[in-house]
Scaffold this motif. Sequence first.
Motif, PDB file in Angstrom:
ATOM      1  N   ILE A   1       2.326  12.389   8.732  1.00  0.00           N
ATOM      2  CA  ILE A   1       2.608  11.309   9.667  1.00  0.00           C
ATOM      3  C   ILE A   1       4.045  10.993   9.191  1.00  0.00           C
ATOM      4  CG2 ILE A   1       1.601   9.221   8.313  1.00  0.00           C
ATOM      5  CD1 ILE A   1       0.533   8.706  11.335  1.00  0.00           C
ATOM      6  N   VAL A   2       4.346  11.163   7.968  1.00  0.00           N
ATOM      7  CA  VAL A   2       5.597  10.602   7.447  1.00  0.00           C
ATOM      8  C   VAL A   2       6.991  10.941   8.152  1.00  0.00           C
ATOM      9  CG1 VAL A   2       7.257  10.651   5.576  1.00  0.00           C
ATOM     10  CG2 VAL A   2       4.752  10.229   5.179  1.00  0.00           C
TER      11      VAL A   2
ATOM     12  N   ASN B   1       7.560   2.489  -0.163  1.00  0.00           N
ATOM     13  CA  ASN B   1       6.888   1.343   0.170  1.00  0.00           C
ATOM     14  C   ASN B   1       7.206   0.152  -0.850  1.00  0.00           C
ATOM     15  OD1 ASN B   1       6.070   1.560   2.647  1.00  0.00           O
ATOM     16  ND2 ASN B   1       4.055   1.229   2.433  1.00  0.00           N
TER      17      ASN B   1
ATOM     18  N   THR C   1       2.238  -1.413   4.820  1.00  0.00           N
ATOM     19  CA  THR C   1       1.294  -0.746   4.884  1.00  0.00           C
ATOM     20  C   THR C   1       1.471   0.899   4.883  1.00  0.00           C
ATOM     21  OG1 THR C   1       1.776  -0.535   7.277  1.00  0.00           O
ATOM     22  CG2 THR C   1       0.206  -2.148   6.422  1.00  0.00           C
ATOM     23  N   CYS C   2       0.382   1.731   4.583  1.00  0.00           N
ATOM     24  CA  CYS C   2       0.702   3.227   4.537  1.00  0.00           C
ATOM     25  C   CYS C   2      -0.275   3.643   5.622  1.00  0.00           C
ATOM     26  CB  CYS C   2       0.134   3.533   3.081  1.00  0.00           C
ATOM     27  SG  CYS C   2      -0.052   5.148   2.773  1.00  0.00           S
ATOM     28  N   ALA C   3       0.139   4.835   5.991  1.00  0.00           N
ATOM     29  CA  ALA C   3      -0.446   5.284   7.146  1.00  0.00           C
ATOM     30  C   ALA C   3      -0.912   7.043   6.807  1.00  0.00           C
ATOM     31  CB  ALA C   3       0.463   5.508   8.340  1.00  0.00           C
ATOM     32  N   ILE C   4      -0.717   7.351   5.489  1.00  0.00           N
ATOM     33  CA  ILE C   4      -1.034   8.671   5.058  1.00  0.00           C
ATOM     34  C   ILE C   4      -2.242   9.215   5.383  1.00  0.00           C
ATOM     35  CG2 ILE C   4      -1.540   8.551   2.828  1.00  0.00           C
ATOM     36  CD1 ILE C   4       1.182  10.741   3.922  1.00  0.00           C
TER      37      ILE C   4
ATOM     38  N   CYS D   1       4.497   1.788   7.173  1.00  0.00           N
ATOM     39  CA  CYS D   1       4.153   2.764   8.063  1.00  0.00           C
ATOM     40  C   CYS D   1       3.238   2.833   9.118  1.00  0.00           C
ATOM     41  CB  CYS D   1       3.912   4.138   7.064  1.00  0.00           C
ATOM     42  SG  CYS D   1       5.252   4.799   6.126  1.00  0.00           S
TER      43      CYS D   1
ATOM     44  N   GLN E   1      11.281  11.522   0.241  1.00  0.00           N
ATOM     45  CA  GLN E   1      10.301  12.418   0.536  1.00  0.00           C
ATOM     46  C   GLN E   1      10.231  13.722   0.319  1.00  0.00           C
ATOM     47  OE1 GLN E   1       7.337  11.098   1.288  1.00  0.00           O
ATOM     48  NE2 GLN E   1       7.969   9.020   1.869  1.00  0.00           N
TER      49      GLN E   1
ATOM     50  N   TYR F   1       0.805  -1.169   0.078  1.00  0.00           N
ATOM     51  CA  TYR F   1      -0.002   0.085   0.037  1.00  0.00           C
ATOM     52  C   TYR F   1       0.812   1.236   0.100  1.00  0.00           C
ATOM     53  CZ  TYR F   1      -3.285  -3.341   1.704  1.00  0.00           C
ATOM     54  OH  TYR F   1      -3.940  -4.555   1.803  1.00  0.00           O
ATOM     55  N   GLY F   2       0.366   2.528  -0.544  1.00  0.00           N
ATOM     56  CA  GLY F   2       1.106   3.497  -0.318  1.00  0.00           C
ATOM     57  C   GLY F   2       1.958   3.962  -1.355  1.00  0.00           C
ATOM     58  N   CYS F   3       3.050   4.734  -1.038  1.00  0.00           N
ATOM     59  CA  CYS F   3       3.825   5.283  -1.972  1.00  0.00           C
ATOM     60  C   CYS F   3       5.250   4.380  -2.460  1.00  0.00           C
ATOM     61  CB  CYS F   3       4.518   6.789  -1.491  1.00  0.00           C
ATOM     62  SG  CYS F   3       5.663   6.197  -0.027  1.00  0.00           S
TER      63      CYS F   3
ATOM     64  N   THR G   1       6.828   8.195  11.037  1.00  0.00           N
ATOM     65  CA  THR G   1       6.624   6.913  10.543  1.00  0.00           C
ATOM     66  C   THR G   1       8.206   6.223   9.933  1.00  0.00           C
ATOM     67  OG1 THR G   1       5.825   7.076   8.269  1.00  0.00           O
ATOM     68  CG2 THR G   1       4.221   6.731  10.203  1.00  0.00           C
ATOM     69  N   ARG G   2       8.734   7.280   9.214  1.00  0.00           N
ATOM     70  CA  ARG G   2       9.865   7.139   8.322  1.00  0.00           C
ATOM     71  C   ARG G   2      11.246   7.666   8.991  1.00  0.00           C
ATOM     72  NH1 ARG G   2       9.869   3.433   3.989  1.00  0.00           N
ATOM     73  NH2 ARG G   2       7.474   3.154   3.671  1.00  0.00           N
TER      74      ARG G   2
HETATM   75 FE1  F3S Z   1       4.468   6.551   2.006  1.00  0.00          FE
HETATM   76 FE2  F3S Z   1       2.144   6.051   3.330  1.00  0.00          FE
HETATM   77 FE3  F3S Z   1       4.631   5.710   4.455  1.00  0.00          FE
HETATM   78  S1  F3S Z   1       2.738   7.529   1.562  1.00  0.00           S
HETATM   79  S2  F3S Z   1       5.858   7.120   3.594  1.00  0.00           S
HETATM   80  S3  F3S Z   1       3.796   4.701   2.869  1.00  0.00           S
HETATM   81  S4  F3S Z   1       2.664   6.779   5.194  1.00  0.00           S
END
Ligand code: F3S
Length: 484
Positions: free
Chosen positions: A210-211, A59, A91-94, A126, A246, A54-56, A214-215
């Motif tokens: 949140i990045v 990930n 996972t993604c937390a955005i 994340c 980022q 999931y996410g960017c 989380t990163r």
């Molecule tokens: Fe990317 Fe989602 Fe983490 S956009 S940096 S995977 S919160």
Amino acid sequence: MKNLNEKVAHFFNKPSYKDATKRTEKAKILEDAYEIPVNMVNAGKGKTFHIRTYGCQSNERDTETMGGILETLGYTWIPELEKADVAILNTCAIRENAENKVFGQIGWLKPLKKERPDMIIGVCGCMAQEEGVVQRILSKHPEVDLIFGTHNIHMLPTYLESAMFSKKTIVNVWSKEGDVVENLPVTRKSKIKAYVNIMFGCDHFCTYCIVPYTRGKERSRVMKDIVNEVIELKEEGYKEVTLLGQNVNSWAKDLDSDDKFSDLLDAVAKTEIERIRFTTSNPWNFTDELINVITNNKNIMPHIHLPAQSGNNTVLRRMARRNTVEEYLEIIRKIRIASPNIAISTDLIVGFPGETQAQFEDTLKLYKEVKYDTAYTFIYSKRENTPAMRFKDVVTLAEKSANLQTLNELVKKYSKENNEKWIGKTVDVLVEGPSKRNENILSGYSPQWKVVNFPNNENKDIIGKIIKVKITEAKRFSLNGELI
Ligand code: F3S
Ligand code: SAH
Ligand code: SF4
């Protein structure tokens, strides 16, 4: 039932926002942090894995590393998550909806785990860095065997070993500021284009985001390692690299070096790999040197993703963005003078807490002024532990949704208008394969990052090659053309 092996460590390190917020330590570059524990050599022989991402792009790239690690342990990738011996959710937390999808998926895996108790279900990425998420998994989802975070994927073999031998959920999330681990294996998804990390983390702490938690801290890879990776990719036949961070403009700020992102980009261009892209570049530190390097190197693609977030200065200040609308527009002006054919895309947030209707309309005004090629638009989503979650929000979700729709109408309108400019022109397309909708149509990207679809009437062997296509039709989000 699982075997219990007392010799294996049973990790239990939950995330801590207090530690994740620190920015004090200097990042270390670790050349040999990744190792395979003796018991795990060939542990995956005859077994399968699947990682759902999931996410960017960060990930996606991490998934490629985890795939590489699992394959070195002997595991084989299979396309079905539900049949895998090791099923991992990266996972993604955005935004909240990204998180809801993951919880839905975990719930869906629960009965499978009952049928096959030896299946290992892992949650990483994340969301694993969030205190609340880990708490929720521990209290409601015993089917999850393993939780680990973004800073320690190089420890996956060790955690997998513990998860195999433990009845309890293994939790190992580091909330440290972060290191750079260099010696990791990778199994890339594509043989044509590749992601290359240039830095990790973010120190900007935009109030909605949140990045940074989380990163971790901003930490850069050194130029030599990045350039060598690009050279290797070129030698393996890759046509395109996307440099990832980022906030790529901050590259090397944490290193003992005077090099800037523009120098790195120039050095990568000198490798003569055919196509270079980068993401994400922010409006601050978007220097004239950077514009020069982009325009002076033919292999740096003419597309810039430059997130604006809002078209109103008060909102930008409350978001803790570091630029004004005027400064943003000045960068766009300079880019367009230097490179009139460049495509520009952006990210925009609708309904930031306290945003008035007039302030939202400033975002529409900005959009009409820049006439973006495309944009990713989001309704603001409250994120755990971020400053903006405490800002007063009076606008209803229905009003925000209506505004999002108005904005999306502009996105479609300008996307179509920008695409129409290409009709009759010939563009270079890096062919990636059959289009998603029609097997007989091939699909690829133009330099300006436009999807181009065309029939391969002559049945030429052109996948993975850069070929010329004449554009005959403009759709909202793609172009149609014919081979010439
Ligand atoms: Fe990317 Fe989602 Fe983490 S956009 S940096 S995977 S919160
Ligand atoms: N590092 C990149 C973007 C990372 S997140 C940058 O700085 O531009 C990708 C996009 O998600 C952001 O640009 C922003 O538009 C959106 N986003 C981040 N946090 C959000 C939130 N809490 N609610 C809605 N959208 C958000
Ligand atoms: Fe989030 Fe801002 Fe960092 Fe981008 S620059 S990752 S939006 S905090």
